[in-house]
Design a protein around this motif. Structure first.
Motif, mmCIF file in Angstrom:
data_model
loop_
_atom_site.group_PDB
_atom_site.id
_atom_site.type_symbol
_atom_site.label_atom_id
_atom_site.label_comp_id
_atom_site.label_asym_id
_atom_site.label_seq_id
_atom_site.Cartn_x
_atom_site.Cartn_y
_atom_site.Cartn_z
ATOM 1 N N THR A 197 -22.712 40.741 34.163
ATOM 2 C CA THR A 197 -24.343 40.616 34.756
ATOM 3 C C THR A 197 -25.296 40.242 33.441
ATOM 4 O O THR A 197 -26.163 39.945 33.530
ATOM 5 N N ARG A 198 -24.543 40.492 32.222
ATOM 6 C CA ARG A 198 -25.326 40.201 30.970
ATOM 7 C C ARG A 198 -24.901 39.108 30.270
ATOM 8 O O ARG A 198 -25.257 38.729 29.091
ATOM 9 N N HIS A 199 -24.000 38.079 30.881
ATOM 10 C CA HIS A 199 -23.621 36.989 30.176
ATOM 11 C C HIS A 199 -24.555 36.142 29.939
ATOM 12 O O HIS A 199 -24.531 35.467 28.711
ATOM 13 N N PRO A 200 -25.465 36.056 30.812
ATOM 14 C CA PRO A 200 -26.554 35.012 30.250
ATOM 15 C C PRO A 200 -27.223 35.402 28.794
ATOM 16 O O PRO A 200 -27.618 34.387 28.093
ATOM 17 N N GLN A 201 -27.588 36.295 28.619
ATOM 18 C CA GLN A 201 -27.965 36.849 27.322
ATOM 19 C C GLN A 201 -27.030 36.687 26.289
ATOM 20 O O GLN A 201 -27.248 36.256 25.119
ATOM 21 N N VAL A 202 -25.683 36.920 26.592
ATOM 22 C CA VAL A 202 -24.496 36.810 25.368
ATOM 23 C C VAL A 202 -24.678 35.151 25.071
ATOM 24 O O VAL A 202 -24.620 34.826 23.924
ATOM 25 N N LEU A 203 -24.752 34.240 26.200
ATOM 26 C CA LEU A 203 -24.574 32.898 26.051
ATOM 27 C C LEU A 203 -25.742 32.465 25.291
ATOM 28 O O LEU A 203 -25.795 31.344 24.695
ATOM 29 N N LYS A 204 -27.047 32.905 25.710
ATOM 30 C CA LYS A 204 -28.160 32.507 24.937
ATOM 31 C C LYS A 204 -28.168 32.412 23.648
ATOM 32 O O LYS A 204 -28.664 31.804 22.617
ATOM 33 N N ILE A 205 -27.566 33.587 22.911
ATOM 34 C CA ILE A 205 -27.441 33.783 21.567
ATOM 35 C C ILE A 205 -26.466 32.809 20.891
ATOM 36 O O ILE A 205 -26.593 32.130 19.814
ATOM 37 N N ALA A 206 -25.513 32.726 21.731
ATOM 38 C CA ALA A 206 -24.500 31.587 21.137
ATOM 39 C C ALA A 206 -25.061 29.932 21.129
ATOM 40 O O ALA A 206 -24.665 29.343 20.236
ATOM 41 N N GLU A 207 -25.993 29.750 22.117
ATOM 42 C CA GLU A 207 -26.425 28.472 22.114
ATOM 43 C C GLU A 207 -27.630 28.206 21.183
ATOM 44 O O GLU A 207 -27.990 27.133 20.475
ATOM 45 N N ARG A 208 -28.203 29.488 20.498
ATOM 46 C CA ARG A 208 -29.282 29.530 19.511
ATOM 47 C C ARG A 208 -28.581 29.186 18.444
ATOM 48 O O ARG A 208 -29.461 28.631 17.348
ATOM 49 N N PHE A 209 -27.425 29.733 17.906
ATOM 50 C CA PHE A 209 -26.873 29.552 16.667
ATOM 51 C C PHE A 209 -25.643 28.707 16.588
ATOM 52 O O PHE A 209 -24.624 28.912 17.387
ATOM 53 N N CYS A 234 -19.182 32.563 21.957
ATOM 54 C CA CYS A 234 -18.945 33.725 22.876
ATOM 55 C C CYS A 234 -17.785 33.810 23.856
ATOM 56 O O CYS A 234 -17.176 32.791 24.077
ATOM 57 N N SER A 235 -17.798 34.915 24.352
ATOM 58 C CA SER A 235 -16.483 35.112 25.559
ATOM 59 C C SER A 235 -17.437 35.698 26.690
ATOM 60 O O SER A 235 -18.395 35.989 26.696
ATOM 61 N N VAL A 236 -16.546 35.727 27.793
ATOM 62 C CA VAL A 236 -17.148 36.114 29.089
ATOM 63 C C VAL A 236 -15.959 37.182 29.818
ATOM 64 O O VAL A 236 -14.884 36.773 29.581
ATOM 65 N N MET A 259 -13.814 30.326 3.978
ATOM 66 C CA MET A 259 -14.577 31.053 5.040
ATOM 67 C C MET A 259 -13.778 32.094 5.670
ATOM 68 O O MET A 259 -12.666 32.004 6.125
ATOM 69 N N LEU A 260 -14.680 32.950 6.233
ATOM 70 C CA LEU A 260 -14.237 34.190 7.081
ATOM 71 C C LEU A 260 -14.910 33.804 8.416
ATOM 72 O O LEU A 260 -15.737 33.139 8.563
ATOM 73 N N VAL A 261 -14.043 34.560 9.473
ATOM 74 C CA VAL A 261 -14.473 34.539 10.743
ATOM 75 C C VAL A 261 -14.610 36.030 11.288
ATOM 76 O O VAL A 261 -13.591 36.713 10.959
ATOM 77 N N ASP A 262 -15.576 36.277 11.809
ATOM 78 C CA ASP A 262 -16.060 37.584 12.514
ATOM 79 C C ASP A 262 -15.282 37.194 13.899
ATOM 80 O O ASP A 262 -16.201 36.880 14.838
ATOM 81 N N SER A 263 -14.243 37.851 14.091
ATOM 82 C CA SER A 263 -13.689 37.176 15.531
ATOM 83 C C SER A 263 -14.057 38.340 16.659
ATOM 84 O O SER A 263 -13.604 38.006 17.640
ATOM 85 N N HIS A 264 -14.883 39.372 16.343
ATOM 86 C CA HIS A 264 -15.313 40.358 17.209
ATOM 87 C C HIS A 264 -16.670 40.837 16.913
ATOM 88 O O HIS A 264 -16.574 41.907 16.220
ATOM 89 N N CYS A 265 -17.659 40.549 17.531
ATOM 90 C CA CYS A 265 -18.948 41.303 17.301
ATOM 91 C C CYS A 265 -19.944 41.371 18.570
ATOM 92 O O CYS A 265 -19.373 40.556 19.456
ATOM 93 N N HIS A 266 -20.722 42.027 18.615
ATOM 94 C CA HIS A 266 -21.503 42.205 19.844
ATOM 95 C C HIS A 266 -23.182 41.966 19.511
ATOM 96 O O HIS A 266 -23.941 42.737 19.553
ATOM 97 N N LEU A 267 -23.514 40.663 19.204
ATOM 98 C CA LEU A 267 -24.641 40.307 18.852
ATOM 99 C C LEU A 267 -25.807 40.510 19.967
ATOM 100 O O LEU A 267 -26.978 40.452 19.660
ATOM 101 N N ASP A 268 -25.437 40.724 21.372
ATOM 102 C CA ASP A 268 -26.600 40.775 22.158
ATOM 103 C C ASP A 268 -26.850 42.337 22.253
ATOM 104 O O ASP A 268 -27.810 42.675 23.204
ATOM 105 N N PHE A 269 -26.077 43.321 21.616
ATOM 106 C CA PHE A 269 -26.419 44.482 21.630
ATOM 107 C C PHE A 269 -28.009 44.835 21.074
ATOM 108 O O PHE A 269 -28.127 44.200 20.234
ATOM 109 N N PRO A 270 -28.610 46.041 21.741
ATOM 110 C CA PRO A 270 -29.978 46.165 21.245
ATOM 111 C C PRO A 270 -30.038 46.665 19.680
ATOM 112 O O PRO A 270 -31.262 46.319 19.178
ATOM 113 N N ASP A 271 -29.019 47.117 19.112
ATOM 114 C CA ASP A 271 -28.822 47.282 17.561
ATOM 115 C C ASP A 271 -29.432 45.992 16.653
ATOM 116 O O ASP A 271 -29.893 46.300 15.747
#
Length: 258
Positions: free
Chosen positions: A41-53, A58-60, A1-13
């Motif tokens: 100020t965007r932490h809720p969006q980051v956390l929502k994705i972490a809760e979904r999958f 995530c980090s803060v 197994m690999l880990v992606d230790s740094h990504c930005h899944l909340d970004f509009p891309d």
């Protein structure tokens, strides 16, 4: 197994393709993704994705680019937000003197606050540093003298002197797609000499796609390409590199469920 230790899944891309991004990561053998906070100020969006999958954590934190515009974070605020089981680190934080998008004093103050939170919580701090090696080393030395903390130099792109300092202080280094670029020979030489038990891999997606995707949108599945190149320069198998970097991630980010 690999880990992606740094990504930005909340970004509009990724907004229109998030399910596909996560699915492709799984097919590439990426079992865990750490989606990084850049704005309080965007932490809720980051956390929502972490809760979904299930496989996303995530980090803060406040990126140094945002240190001048985000509401200043207090240690207490960071600790409170990190109480959630899916929040496993602080940052990204640090110093960026290349773009200088925020006043340097604000960057330094914000960085120290994140370190203090990391020290108190016993969680790692994710460190961004660019064109700031001298100030970064001085702050890390001083803060480590105030009490030990753990952390990761993400997207490591500095030279061997700074690598030596970071490793001496007990920090980990993370290799991104930059190390696959043709012009990155000196970086590959540095990463080849880092102890294997202190290395992680990342994408920093949607940025910094490794070869052969350079210039296109990056995504967590491509961490496999960076890992394969890192294994090659170290003279070990991709499986051995994956095993080591995943073990390192789980040791550092100890709040992540095995």
């Amino acid at each position: 197994m690999l880990v992606d230790s740094h990504c930005h899944l909340d970004f509009p891309d990724f907004a229109d393709d998030l399910d596909g991004v996560v699915a492709r990561a799984g097919r590439a053998g990426v079992g865990i993704m750490l989606s990084i906070g850049t704005h309080i100020t965007r932490h809720p969006q980051v956390l929502k994705i972490a809760e979904r999958f299930e496989q996303v954590y995530c980090s803060v934190g406040i990126h140094p680019h945002e240190a001048g515009t985000e509401p200043p974070a207090t240690v207490e605020t960071l600790l409170s937000l990190a109480d959630h089981p899916k929040v496993v680190a602080f940052g990204e934080t640090g110093l960026d003197y290349y773009y200088d998008k925020s006043p340097r004093e604000r960057q330094r103050d914000s960085f120290r606050i994140h370190i203090d939170a990391a020290r108190r919580a016993g969680l790692p701090v994710i460190i961004h540093t660019r064109d700031a090696d001298a100030d970064m080393a001085a702050i890390l030395e001083e803060e480590m003298g105030q009490g030990a903390f753990t952390g990761l130099i993400h997207c490591f792109s500095a030279g061997p002197d700074f690598a030596t300092t970071a490793l001496r202080l007990g920090l980990y280094l993370s290799a991104s797609g930059i190390m696959t670029f043709k012009t990155a020979e000196s970086l590959r030489e540095t990463l080849a000499s880092v102890p294997l038990d202190r290395l992680l891999v990342e994408t920093d997606s949607p940025y910094l796609a490794p070869l052969p995707h350079r210039g296109k949108r990056n995504e967590p599945a491509y961490v496999a390409l960076t890992a394969a190149r890192l294994a090659e320069i170290r003279g070990i198998s991709s499986a051995a590199l994956a095993e080591a970097t995943t073990a390192n991630f789980l040791r550092l980010f100890s709040k992540v469920r095995r």
